[in-house]
Structures are given as C-alpha cells and as structure tokens.
Enzyme design. Structure first.
Site, mmCIF file in Angstrom:
data_model
loop_
_atom_site.group_PDB
_atom_site.id
_atom_site.type_symbol
_atom_site.label_atom_id
_atom_site.label_comp_id
_atom_site.label_asym_id
_atom_site.label_seq_id
_atom_site.Cartn_x
_atom_site.Cartn_y
_atom_site.Cartn_z
ATOM 1 N N GLY A 220 1.638 9.788 12.045
ATOM 2 C CA GLY A 220 2.883 9.139 12.434
ATOM 3 C C GLY A 220 3.411 9.687 13.747
ATOM 4 O O GLY A 220 2.677 9.833 14.735
ATOM 5 N N ALA A 221 4.706 10.027 13.765
ATOM 6 C CA ALA A 221 5.333 10.526 14.982
ATOM 7 C C ALA A 221 4.757 11.856 15.439
ATOM 8 O O ALA A 221 4.926 12.249 16.602
ATOM 9 C CB ALA A 221 6.838 10.653 14.766
ATOM 10 N N GLY A 223 1.626 12.453 15.769
ATOM 11 C CA GLY A 223 0.392 12.223 16.516
ATOM 12 C C GLY A 223 -0.854 12.227 15.659
ATOM 13 O O GLY A 223 -0.850 11.742 14.521
ATOM 14 N N GLY A 249 -2.031 2.032 14.246
ATOM 15 C CA GLY A 249 -3.256 2.673 13.781
ATOM 16 C C GLY A 249 -4.503 1.968 14.266
ATOM 17 O O GLY A 249 -5.543 2.599 14.506
ATOM 18 N N ASP A 250 -4.410 0.652 14.437
ATOM 19 C CA ASP A 250 -5.554 -0.114 14.928
ATOM 20 C C ASP A 250 -5.821 0.203 16.403
ATOM 21 O O ASP A 250 -6.965 0.184 16.858
ATOM 22 C CB ASP A 250 -5.293 -1.608 14.743
ATOM 23 C CG ASP A 250 -4.863 -1.930 13.325
ATOM 24 O OD1 ASP A 250 -5.336 -1.253 12.398
ATOM 25 O OD2 ASP A 250 -4.035 -2.844 13.149
#
Length: 310
Positions: A220-221, A223, A249-250
């Site tokens: 997430g935030a 990294g 995520g892609d």
C-alpha cells in the site's frame, strides 16, 4: 512481446460523486468506462511504455463485446487474443468520493467457463508462448475453472522457457506458488493468507520456500518489498497520495515485466514499479497512469537494501 493473461476480464466503470453517503441518492459528476481485469490493465500500461503486448483470457456476452470494442479504441498497441465464452463478462464498479478521494469497489463474479472453453484457452496460450519474452497471469478465476488453473499455466510457461509472473490470491495463489513461478506479486493481506505470517519480510521468505523464485509484495502506501535471489529491497514513493487505487497493483506488474524485458537490475525494476503504481493512484480513470507524475516520481522513489535480512 509480452503476454498478459486475464481469465476473469471485466468492464471497469468508474463513478465520481461529490461525496459518498450511505443510504442516500447520488448525482454522478463523471463516468468513465475502460476494458479491465488485472492483466488488461497491466497490458495497457505496458503498451504506453512502448512494449509490444498481447492479452488473452475470456470475453463473452454484450459486456464482452463492449470490452473488446473499448480495448481496440482505448488501448492502442494491445493485441486482442481473447477467447469467446457463452457467459457474460463481468462489470466492476468503482465509486470515487471527490471530497475524500476514497474509492468503494463492487466486483461481479464473472461468467461460468465450461471445459471446452478452458481447453480452447489453453491451446491459444500454448501457441502464444512461442513468441513472447515474459507472461503475467493475473486476477481471480471465473466460476467453472479448476482451482489449479494458474498452476497448470505456470508449468506450461516453464516448459516453454518463458518467465512467468503470478498475481492472484487465495487457493489459486497457493496452488500457483507450488508450480514455481518466477515472480509472485501479492498484497500484504494475500501474502499473510498464503503464509500465515503478518510480518511481510518473514512472509515473503516463506513464500519463496513454498516455490516462488521471487516475491514482490505491495504494501500500500508503504511501497514494495522484494525478496529475490539477488537480494532483498524495499521501494517507497516520496509521499503518500490520495486517489483511485484501482489498477495500482496492475501497474506494479507492468513495471516489473517491462523492466524484466529490458534486463534491468532489481532496484531499477522496483523503482519503476513503485513510480507507476503511485502515478496510477493519481490518475482519474481506473487502470491508467499519470505520465507526468510517473516521470517525476521515477527519480524520487527510495530503494533500500535489507542489509541484515536473512
């Protein structure tokens, strides 16, 4: 050429509302529709980065026709090798609260895929592997497919000598890891579900013991965490951002595959993946990235080695 496989494709619909309130009617200020599903999102980013890319998976019904039409018009450079199915392709709906930047997501299950349709997909996949440098297997399994579907596709890619990245969850991820993919890209929750550990570094190490050659976990935030045969690294953007996380995520998958195809070292792969992911959150439409933000962020991502990691 790079191949992405999206067995459960989708038409991604994004609504923007001034403020999302439960139990209330809302006036939608903006609507966008894009061809979606994890592998298609990744393919669109790969094409924007200048790579030749083909997508395969399933598409059916009126939604499937709409998806293919939009793929042709909205994803220049992406080659369509989708396999028709009798059932209707699913829709995913993201509602973006313009006041807070938060996104609420609704995902349909997808069409039931029959044995003959699955056999056709496997034949198309084997043929495509003969001309690709890397393949990504992405997203959920539609109803009707065996839970080991990705594991079988991984074994086929390995037999063809093609590096394979797996981005899925649950039992499909568990079975897939045992087939020894080159890279898996779980988020923190998926990695914890796979290994039983909520400590990302320990969980990534365990996932490698289970068969993955390398693990790149989206945190997430915070990294990315990469546990690879060449070392262990963390990659973090310079600041937290708000926006639509659909497709972030892609974009990590696209960054990893594009850098793999260019034979870049792991720190450079992670910097690209983290910058693309953050630039995707900043884009108003699901599954796209803000190019100016990406180019600015690329030099600002901090990639650090885990010196004392086991």
């Amino acid at each position: 050429m790079i191949l992405t496989v999206t067995l459960n494709t989708a038409l991604d619909i994004t609504y923007r509302v001034p403020s999302l309130k439960p139990h209330a009617s809302h006036r939608v200020s903006e609507v966008t529709e894009r061809p979606g599903g994890k592998g298609i999102n990744a393919a669109r980013v790969l094409a924007a980065l200048g790579h030749e890319v083909t997508v395969t998976g399933f598409a059916g019904g009126a939604t499937g026709r709409e998806l293919r039409d939009r793929l042709a018009s909205q994803a220049p450079g992406v080659v369509d090798a989708l396999v028709p199915v009798a059932g209707a392709t699913r829709r995913t709906t993201a509602v973006v609260d313009a006041r807070t930047g938060d996104t609420t997501q609704f995902n349909e299950p997808g069409p039931v895929v029959g044995p003959a349709e699955w056999a056709t997909l496997q034949d198309v996949y084997k043929e495509l592997l003969g001309s690709v440098s890397a393949v990504a297997l992405c997203g959920s399994l539609p109803p009707g497919l065996p839970v080991g579907a990705y594991a079988g596709l991984i074994r086929t890619a390995r037999a063809a000598g093609v590096p394979v990245l797996l981005d899925t969850s649950g039992e499909a991820l568990r079975r897939g890891v045992a087939a020894r993919p080159d890279i898996i890209k779980p988020n923190a929750a998926e990695l914890a579900e796979l290994t039983g550990s909520h400590e990302p570094l320990r969980a990534a190490q365990d996932a490698r013991r289970r068969g993955a050659r390398a693990v790149v976990a989206s945190l997430g935030a915070d990294g990315l965490l990469a546990h690879t045969p060449d070392g262990i690294w963390r990659a973090a953007p310079p600041a937290r951002v708000q926006g639509n996380p659909t497709g972030a995520g892609d974009s990590v998958v696209a960054g990893l595959l594009s850098a793999l195809a260019e034979n870049l070292p792991w720190p450079d792969r992670l910097a690209r993946a983290a910058a693309l992911s953050t630039a995707t959150v900043l884009s108003p439409a699901a599954g796209e990235f803000d190019r100016q933000a990406y180019e600015k962020l690329l030099g600002q991502v901090a990639v650090t080695a885990e010196v004392n990691a086991a």
